[in-house]
Design a protein around this motif. Sequence first.
Motif, short mmCIF file in Angstrom:
data_model
loop_
_atom_site.label_atom_id
_atom_site.label_comp_id
_atom_site.label_asym_id
_atom_site.label_seq_id
_atom_site.Cartn_x
_atom_site.Cartn_y
_atom_site.Cartn_z
N ALA A 53 -6.05 3.00 -5.00
CA ALA A 53 -5.26 3.51 -3.88
C ALA A 53 -6.03 3.37 -2.57
CB ALA A 53 -4.88 4.97 -4.12
N ALA A 54 -7.31 3.75 -2.60
CA ALA A 54 -8.13 3.68 -1.39
C ALA A 54 -8.31 2.24 -0.92
CB ALA A 54 -9.49 4.33 -1.63
N LEU A 65 -12.88 6.89 -2.38
CA LEU A 65 -13.89 6.36 -3.29
C LEU A 65 -14.76 7.48 -3.84
CD1 LEU A 65 -14.98 3.12 -1.37
CD2 LEU A 65 -13.28 3.36 -3.18
N LEU A 66 -15.09 8.44 -3.00
CA LEU A 66 -15.89 9.58 -3.46
C LEU A 66 -15.13 10.42 -4.47
CD1 LEU A 66 -17.57 10.67 -0.09
CD2 LEU A 66 -18.75 9.78 -2.13
N LEU A 67 -13.82 10.57 -4.26
CA LEU A 67 -12.99 11.31 -5.22
C LEU A 67 -12.93 10.57 -6.55
CD1 LEU A 67 -10.01 12.51 -3.00
CD2 LEU A 67 -11.65 13.97 -4.19
N MET A 109 -21.06 6.96 -7.33
CA MET A 109 -20.79 6.16 -6.14
C MET A 109 -21.88 5.12 -5.90
SD MET A 109 -18.49 5.79 -3.82
CE MET A 109 -18.35 4.83 -2.32
N SER A 110 -23.12 5.46 -6.22
CA SER A 110 -24.23 4.52 -6.00
C SER A 110 -24.05 3.26 -6.84
CB SER A 110 -25.57 5.19 -6.30
OG SER A 110 -25.60 5.61 -7.65
N ALA A 149 -12.78 11.30 -17.22
CA ALA A 149 -12.85 11.15 -15.76
C ALA A 149 -12.25 9.83 -15.33
CB ALA A 149 -14.30 11.25 -15.29
N ARG A 150 -12.49 8.78 -16.11
CA ARG A 150 -11.94 7.46 -15.78
C ARG A 150 -10.41 7.49 -15.84
NH1 ARG A 150 -14.93 5.10 -19.10
NH2 ARG A 150 -13.45 4.34 -20.67
N ARG A 151 -9.88 8.16 -16.83
CA ARG A 151 -8.42 8.25 -16.98
C ARG A 151 -7.80 9.01 -15.80
NH1 ARG A 151 -8.59 10.05 -21.56
NH2 ARG A 151 -8.10 8.19 -22.76
N ARG A 152 -8.49 10.05 -15.34
CA ARG A 152 -7.94 10.90 -14.28
C ARG A 152 -8.17 10.36 -12.88
NH1 ARG A 152 -10.53 15.03 -13.42
NH2 ARG A 152 -12.28 14.83 -14.86
N LYS A 153 -9.24 9.59 -12.68
CA LYS A 153 -9.68 9.28 -11.33
C LYS A 153 -9.57 7.81 -10.90
CE LYS A 153 -13.13 13.00 -11.06
NZ LYS A 153 -14.56 13.29 -10.79
N LEU A 154 -9.49 6.91 -11.87
CA LEU A 154 -9.61 5.50 -11.53
C LEU A 154 -8.54 5.03 -10.55
CD1 LEU A 154 -11.38 3.08 -12.01
CD2 LEU A 154 -10.04 2.54 -14.06
#
Length: 203
Positions: free
Chosen positions: A52-53, A100-102, A108-109, A42-47
């Motif tokens: 960007a945000a 950030l949610l994506l 997120m918390s 998930a870190r590789r795909r989403k970080l």
Amino acid sequence: MYVIEPHVRPASRADVPALSKTLGKAFYDDPVMQWMLPNANARRRKLHRLFAALTKHHHLSRGGVEVASDGFGVGGAALWDPPGQWRQTRLEQLRAMPGLLLAFGPSMSRGMAAEELMMKAHPEEPHWYLAVIGSDPAVRGKGYGNALMRSRLDRCDAEYAPAYLESSNPDNVPYYQRFGFEVTGEITLPDGPTLVPMWRQPR
């Protein structure tokens, strides 16, 4: 052998996709990012979505985002905020929230808890704030970070302005100390790693 020195320039909106992917790679093994996104895949795909945000909805409008390149893409990037402009406005927070949610989803918390602790520790004295700096692991050690640091710190010295950062990896503290930053304390995340706040007086 001829070595191309990285060139530092101000970033534009068109640079956001490339710089965010570069920072995503740079922070893949970062202790704080591992705490926020413990799943490696998930870190590789989403970080990259986090960077960007933050870049698009906060740092870019402040005029302190720089990228380093050898002419073949973005090898490194630094997200700086000028004196008195490090806080996000409510509108900026709302605009950044979908990205950030994506990036974080259920984690997120943790991101919000980290942000709250960092804000409490943030100095009030006017300063340039280095929120993020990183380079693609493929070019690490080739002067990208040094070029980015020198570019903005030269301006800090010219303006006689202090600088501030939080090192999210204790291993990087000696690197920042070489540029004149000094440790001012610790920020310990709940059941997580420690950030190291650092302050630099102008020279």
